[in-house]
Scaffold this active site. Structure first.
Site, PDB file in Angstrom:
ATOM      1  N   SER A  21      -0.530   0.653   4.232  1.00 24.63           N
ATOM      2  CA  SER A  21      -0.110   1.941   3.709  1.00 24.63           C
ATOM      3  C   SER A  21       1.190   2.417   4.340  1.00 24.63           C
ATOM      4  O   SER A  21       2.227   1.789   4.206  1.00 24.63           O
ATOM      5  CB  SER A  21      -1.239   2.950   3.908  1.00 24.63           C
ATOM      6  N   ASP A  33       2.431   1.525   0.116  1.00 21.97           N
ATOM      7  CA  ASP A  33       1.637   1.005  -0.999  1.00 21.97           C
ATOM      8  C   ASP A  33       1.582   1.984  -2.166  1.00 21.97           C
ATOM      9  O   ASP A  33       0.817   1.798  -3.107  1.00 21.97           O
ATOM     10  CB  ASP A  33       0.225   0.623  -0.548  1.00 21.97           C
ATOM     11  N   ASP A  93       4.916   6.033  -0.147  1.00 28.65           N
ATOM     12  CA  ASP A  93       4.717   5.262   1.076  1.00 28.65           C
ATOM     13  C   ASP A  93       4.642   3.780   0.733  1.00 28.65           C
ATOM     14  O   ASP A  93       4.887   3.381  -0.410  1.00 28.65           O
ATOM     15  CB  ASP A  93       3.476   5.744   1.832  1.00 28.65           C
ATOM     16  N   ASP A 123       0.451   4.952  -2.742  1.00 32.49           N
ATOM     17  CA  ASP A 123      -0.687   5.814  -3.087  1.00 32.49           C
ATOM     18  C   ASP A 123      -0.521   7.205  -2.481  1.00 32.49           C
ATOM     19  O   ASP A 123      -1.401   8.052  -2.594  1.00 32.49           O
ATOM     20  CB  ASP A 123      -2.016   5.200  -2.656  1.00 32.49           C
TER      21      ASP A 123
END
Length: 456
Positions: A104, A247, A245, A249
């Site tokens: 992440s 990834d 960010d 999400d």
């Protein structure tokens, strides 16, 4: 079934790359165990594996693939794509399992593995505990015969499938023409798809953070470091800045004046907008205990409830399903809009904000600032073990602080689930009171944590 989880945290497994548990050996074992856990029934079993742009993804992806193939599951590799794309493709391909390799918003040295069930939802605590139990057992029986080995293939049109799904979340009657948007992809998983979606919807796109090299993911960019984005919005006279960010999400915005817009403000905007359109279900927005009291008061004034959960977007998602809500998220920028997906999606959330901007015609500084947040401060108090929050002196101090703040604010004290840290948070209308309350409670916890526990 065992319910204790040692490897799995609030969002999958994470750690330093090439060190246990984030090494190839653990990834191989995880693939075998998860493969056995989901390899039920007589159908051909399938798992979708995606990743972000970290160098260590090249190590973990083949190790996981080997584990799943050895457990008799076919593997579909999609390469770097946002986490919500993996949840989407898991459902679309009718796979038994989805895997996202990502840490992440963490730096490149870290990596992680998130698992999604066939419904595109993150696995429950019980499912993760079941897989972890299998990882600690003899997995010889999980390995299939040579004739039943799975196959691995690549899905070349995976990015296009997600692009079309994201675009479908934006109202067809609207367009992003005449809007200039800066999008910071954090050199992460959305570095191709996010600028493409915005451009195809008509925007003039200024894309940054789109040159991943395996090492620069989240480095001084993205949703955890939006300062440069804010500066670029002003420099390029853009209408909005979007920071994702690693990834994709998570979402943070910058208005045309360079002011940062966090997840609480986005929840307020989307919640009020959907309620006005008659689209908000469950009569409430779901957020965590960390969301600002200003959000709760704003929603109450709009006759919208706020339902709080423990920290973690997985718990937000569970509460949304339990109470029939379709808008939820975290102050950090994880926004779950269940009309369009099963997990946090920074790009789709940004499109909902852009839809309001396109419809209203007002600048983002007026549209996105829905409430004045109450002063809030969070302090982490590290301790050497034990249960400081069970100490009578600490309990009394917390009760006194709660009584002192009354309806003007609140206190939140919680133990970290991953490290020996007590998180001390207070918010109130008076900033001086917030500072004094946090300092007093933190000092009390530090002092009592240093007191030896009485012998049994």
């Amino acid at each position: 079934m065992q319910t204790t989880r040692r490897l799995f945290g609030t969002d999958g497994i994470r750690g330093v790359a090439n060190r246990a548990p984030m090494d190839a050996a653990t990834a191989l074992t995880l693939g075998q165990a998860a493969g056995r856990f989901f390899n039920r029934g007589t159908h051909r079993h399938r798992v979708v594996i995606g990743k972000d742009t970290r160098l260590s993804g090249y190590m973990l992806e083949p190790a996981l693939t080997a584990g799943f193939v050895g457990a008799g599951m076919d593997v579909v590799l999609v390469g770097p794509l946002p986490t919500p794309a993996i949840a989407l493709l898991t459902r679309s391909l009718r796979a038994d399992l989805g895997v996202m390799i990502s840490a992440s918003h963490n730096p490149f040295e870290d990596n992680g593995i998130k698992l999604f069930g066939p419904d595109g939802l993150k696995l429950t605590d019980e499912q993760e505990a079941g897989i972890e139990a299998l990882m600690g057992s003899d997995l010889t029986c999980a390995l299939v015969s040579a004739s039943r080995l799975g196959r691995a293939s690549r899905l070349d049109d995976a990015p296009g499938r997600y692009i079309e799904a994201a675009k479908a979340s934006f109202p067809k009657r609207l367009s992003l023409e005449k809007m200039r948007i800066v999008v910071d992809c954090a050199h992460g998983a959305a570095y191709k798809v996010a600028p493409t979606v915005l451009w195809e919807l008509g925007a003039e796109v200024v894309a940054v953070g789109t040159a991943p090299d395996g090492f620069n993911i989240n480095k001084d960019c993205g949703s955890t470091a939006p300062r440069r984005l804010a500066e670029m919005v002003i420099e390029r006279r853009a209408d909005l800045g979007i920071a994702l960010d690693g990834d994709a999400d998570r979402l943070v915005l910058a208005d045309e004046k360079g002011q940062i817009v966090d997840g609480d403000q986005i929840l307020a905007l989307v919640g009020q907008s959907w309620a006005k359109q008659g689209r908000l279900t469950g009569g409430a927005v779901v957020a965590t205990v960390m969301s600002n009291l200003g959000l709760e008061r704003y929603l109450a004034a709009e006759n919208i409830g706020l339902k709080r959960t423990r920290v973690g977007d997985r718990y937000v998602s569970e509460r949304m399903r339990e109470d029939g809500c379709n808008v939820g998220g975290e102050q950090s920028g994880h926004l779950i809009l269940s009309d369009f997906g099963t997990t946090g999606d920074g790009l789709v959330a940004a499109l909902q904000v852009l839809a309001v901007l396109a419809e209203d015609g007002r600048p983002a500084s007026e549209t996105c600032r829905r409430f004045e947040p109450l002063p809030q401060r969070l302090v982490n108090v590290r301790h050497s073990g034990g249960s400081p929050l069970a100490d009578p002196v600490v309990k009394a101090a917390i009760a006194a602080a709660e009584e002192r703040l009354g309806s003007r604010g609140r206190v939140l004290i919680r133990a970290s689930g991953t490290e020996p840290v007590i998180r001390v948070m207070a918010e109130a209308e008076d900033e001086a009171m917030v500072e004094a309350t946090v300092e007093e409670l933190a000092a009390t916890i530090r002092a009592r944590a240093a007191v030896p526990e009485p012998a049994a």
